[in-house]
Write an enzyme that holds these catalytic residues in place. Sequence first.
Site, PDB file in Angstrom:
ATOM      1  N   HIS A 133       2.073   8.686   1.279  1.00 27.67           N
ATOM      2  CA  HIS A 133       0.889   8.468   0.447  1.00 27.67           C
ATOM      3  C   HIS A 133       1.120   9.313  -0.795  1.00 27.67           C
ATOM      4  O   HIS A 133       1.094  10.546  -0.742  1.00 27.67           O
ATOM      5  CB  HIS A 133      -0.384   8.877   1.182  1.00 27.67           C
ATOM      6  CG  HIS A 133      -0.600   8.035   2.407  1.00 27.67           C
ATOM      7  ND1 HIS A 133      -1.337   6.862   2.380  1.00 27.67           N
ATOM      8  CD2 HIS A 133      -0.152   8.172   3.679  1.00 27.67           C
ATOM      9  CE1 HIS A 133      -1.341   6.327   3.593  1.00 27.67           C
ATOM     10  NE2 HIS A 133      -0.626   7.098   4.399  1.00 27.67           N
TER      11      HIS A 133
ATOM     12  N   HIS B  10       0.842  -1.216   0.000  1.00 25.31           N
ATOM     13  CA  HIS B  10       0.000   0.000   0.000  1.00 25.31           C
ATOM     14  C   HIS B  10       0.866   1.250   0.000  1.00 25.31           C
ATOM     15  O   HIS B  10       0.412   2.323  -0.351  1.00 25.31           O
ATOM     16  CB  HIS B  10      -0.895   0.022   1.247  1.00 25.31           C
ATOM     17  CG  HIS B  10      -1.594  -1.285   1.473  1.00 25.31           C
ATOM     18  ND1 HIS B  10      -2.580  -1.738   0.623  1.00 25.31           N
ATOM     19  CD2 HIS B  10      -1.421  -2.246   2.406  1.00 25.31           C
ATOM     20  CE1 HIS B  10      -2.989  -2.929   1.053  1.00 25.31           C
ATOM     21  NE2 HIS B  10      -2.316  -3.253   2.119  1.00 25.31           N
TER      22      HIS B  10
HETATM   23  N1  RYJ Z   1      -1.800   6.006   7.228  1.00 26.42           N
HETATM   24  S1  RYJ Z   1      -1.702   5.979   8.816  1.00 26.42           S
HETATM   25  O1  RYJ Z   1      -2.984   6.405   9.371  1.00 26.42           O
HETATM   26  O2  RYJ Z   1      -0.560   6.784   9.255  1.00 26.42           O
HETATM   27  C1  RYJ Z   1      -1.413   4.357   9.345  1.00 26.42           C
HETATM   28  C2  RYJ Z   1      -0.425   4.105  10.298  1.00 26.42           C
HETATM   29  C3  RYJ Z   1      -0.206   2.799  10.746  1.00 26.42           C
HETATM   30  C4  RYJ Z   1      -0.975   1.748  10.244  1.00 26.42           C
HETATM   31  C5  RYJ Z   1      -0.721   0.365  10.774  1.00 26.42           C
HETATM   32  O3  RYJ Z   1       0.215   0.138  11.516  1.00 26.42           O
HETATM   33  N2  RYJ Z   1      -1.574  -0.626  10.402  1.00 26.42           N
HETATM   34  C6  RYJ Z   1      -1.387  -1.982  10.902  1.00 26.42           C
HETATM   35  C7  RYJ Z   1      -2.087  -2.179  12.223  1.00 26.42           C
HETATM   36  F1  RYJ Z   1      -1.516  -1.428  13.156  1.00 26.42           F
HETATM   37  F2  RYJ Z   1      -2.015  -3.448  12.573  1.00 26.42           F
HETATM   38  F3  RYJ Z   1      -3.361  -1.809  12.110  1.00 26.42           F
HETATM   39  C8  RYJ Z   1      -1.964   1.991   9.288  1.00 26.42           C
HETATM   40  C9  RYJ Z   1      -2.180   3.311   8.841  1.00 26.42           C
HETATM   41 ZN    ZN Z   2      -0.344   6.983   6.321  1.00 30.04          ZN
END
Ligand code: RYJ
Ligand code: ZN
Length: 237
Positions: free
Chosen positions: A95, A63
């Site tokens: 992103h 992603h």
């Molecule tokens: N794009 S964001 O909001 O900074 C963002 C930051 C971290 C995670 C992440 O660690 N997903 C894996 C988890 F933690 F197991 F859910 C996803 C999105």
């Molecule tokens: Zn993010």
Amino acid sequence: GHHWGYGKEDGPSAWHRQYPVAKGNRQSPIDIIPNEARRDSTLGPIFLKYDQCRSLNIANNGHSVVVEFDDSDDRSVVLGGPLDNPYRLKQFHFHWGGKGCEGSEHTVAGVGYASELHVVHWNAVKYKTYNDAAAAPDGLAVLGIFLELGDDHRWLHMITDALYMVKFKGSATDFKGFNPKCLLPSSLHYWTYLGSLTTPPLHESVTWIVLKEPIVVSEKQVSAAALNIIHKTFPTV
Ligand SMILES: NS(=O)(=O)c1ccc(C(=O)NCC(F)(F)F)cc1
Ligand SMILES: [Zn+2]
């Protein structure tokens, strides 16, 4: 199995089916409207203590491209601002948009930016593991930094030069000695709000700290990134 993505069938408008919290009341990203933002005089400045940080690797998780840090102690933390205790640096990622389209997730008075950098920290004072923190309402603190187009960024090339080594989903490579301090703007003035992960599982666990001042990167650097990390589809390994 059927994984989430950014396409028509598996993109943000479909995420709520597998992740009902998508319809929650503290979902990110949001449109930040400076004129409506409330000034909170109890909020002090944020401090980023990254001098001892130890980057480990750079990876393509399907992603985004992510740079991970050694978070086995409190060597690098963010503190102050809205935070009640230090939060430990875990990773940062970007992103990017697709070719030529805006990649930022947050917008400011309806305006998007070319890209957005997220520096992810977790509350190791209250939670034993990152995954526990990621699911807790005060578990994460994410620093959001906008990237706008202009001249080359003198340090971003260290990231974009490494992208060809993580072109495919699931690939990773060593990435030592990188300090995210070099990706910060000159001012740490910020907006803050209680929100969520912007990608599934969309946990409502993030104290967002979005910096007002963007950093400047060149179209070449962003398009190199966008081309290397084709936002919509990731060729499997
Ligand atoms: N794009 S964001 O909001 O900074 C963002 C930051 C971290 C995670 C992440 O660690 N997903 C894996 C988890 F933690 F197991 F859910 C996803 C999105
Ligand atoms: Zn993010």
